[in-house]
Design an enzyme around this catalytic site. Sequence first.
Site, PDB file in Angstrom:
ATOM      1  N   ASP A 170       0.991 -12.905   6.373  1.00 53.25           N
ATOM      2  CA  ASP A 170       1.692 -11.626   6.364  1.00 53.25           C
ATOM      3  C   ASP A 170       0.706 -10.472   6.408  1.00 53.25           C
ATOM      4  O   ASP A 170      -0.185 -10.374   5.567  1.00 53.25           O
ATOM      5  CB  ASP A 170       2.551 -11.525   5.099  1.00 53.25           C
ATOM      6  N   LYS A 204       4.192  -5.496  10.814  1.00 55.68           N
ATOM      7  CA  LYS A 204       5.192  -4.494  10.450  1.00 55.68           C
ATOM      8  C   LYS A 204       4.908  -3.184  11.174  1.00 55.68           C
ATOM      9  O   LYS A 204       3.742  -2.807  11.361  1.00 55.68           O
ATOM     10  CB  LYS A 204       5.178  -4.251   8.936  1.00 55.68           C
ATOM     11  N   HIS A 237       8.487  -1.557   8.162  1.00 54.51           N
ATOM     12  CA  HIS A 237       7.720  -1.625   6.913  1.00 54.51           C
ATOM     13  C   HIS A 237       8.398  -0.856   5.783  1.00 54.51           C
ATOM     14  O   HIS A 237       8.489  -1.338   4.654  1.00 54.51           O
ATOM     15  CB  HIS A 237       6.317  -1.077   7.155  1.00 54.51           C
TER      16      HIS A 237
END
Length: 432
Positions: A170, A204, A237
Amino acid sequence: MWTEVRQRRWRQTLRCGEACSCLTVVQAVTSSESHGPATLGVEGIEKQERRVNSQTGKGVPASSRPAAKPLLGVPSGTLFSSGTVAFDSLVYLTRSSLVQDCDLEFLISLNKKPEEWKGMSSVKLCSVKLNDGFFMPMLGFGTSAPNKVAKSEVEEAVMRAIDVGYRHFDSAYLYLNEEEIGRAIRKKITDGSVKREDIFYTSKVWGTFLRPELVRTSLEISLSKLQLSYVDLYLIHIPIPLKPGEELFPKDEHGELIFDTVDLCATWEAMEKCKDSGLAKSIGVSNFNRKQLERILDKPGLKYKPVCNQVECHPYLNQSKLLEFCKSQDIVLTAYAALGSNSGKEWLSKNNPVLLEDPVLSAIAARHRRTPAQVALRYQLQRGVVALAKSFNEERIRENFQVLDFQLTPEDMESLDSLNRNIRYFVDPLVL
């Protein structure tokens, strides 16, 4: 004969799984020369079946069965490994499912012939099926770090994590480390450790790119840094549009943030186009509350639902109401700060208690002979929450991955639920 044995074992696990709702399948990977199913033979499989019967209490009412334990021991670091042929089937039944509805594809995979397992993507191993049909590994590796951490450390940590077994990574445009992460992934692909399809990568779009015409631009910038052709998951995000430009945090002459006026439904339509283009396999959101999620879900002409909502989540902030809502909408909740967070980061509250020093968490860890971090991560998995573990320390990277071979009891889960205090470590909603 092989297929018949596998089918028989599959039916057996279904019978023992309390209508599938509490069945989790994990497959431990071994080397192609070791004791995989190709060499176990029929007798070996039937012997494992007898062990299933004896340990799961076949014929015993579910309410009186003891919690099942893993049937086979798995060496540390072997789960999720890729580039191998042979698998030892490791089936363990848990009172709390890793996913809201058991995904039968895990069970179906047990019915494959040995030569068919070669083509299985390790992303599917211990993964949750998203509402668009793709799979997300339940345990992920977080990569955000304070500015004082050298970018080279992030690169090394990602390579170590791949070696340990992590396949879910991530990151975000904001983290300013996608170039290093991409280099680490490509190195491990080049040396044969993984294939691109084994890796589940999340990026993101930052608040300065939330205008619809900028969403794809942001994704293309990330892909250029990563030197990848697609991301597996692309998230909004924050639900807070900021003035577009070079500055991540645009401010006026008084030092105040400059916000932008953007309809997030229009932003979502641009996200849908990123999915249609193949640049992102799945799309979702981050730091959205229920009302913000509902605004997307109720949008006229919605083409794709968000597959997940990534939020701060840990025993001190268990997000139980948001989790319940997300499950009702077939949206996966992903937990960042699953281990709490240290106060050394400039954007964190300095007065919050340290989660991993909590006496209740420590006592549960001692009973299971685990670390508090392992218990905090396992807690999320048993709630059906995807957990992101973050550490650049080699030993802790390995320890945090070892959460798939033990089980918390219902009493443990209740105790951990009771720790909820609605404490947020991330006090600045723009730095996540």
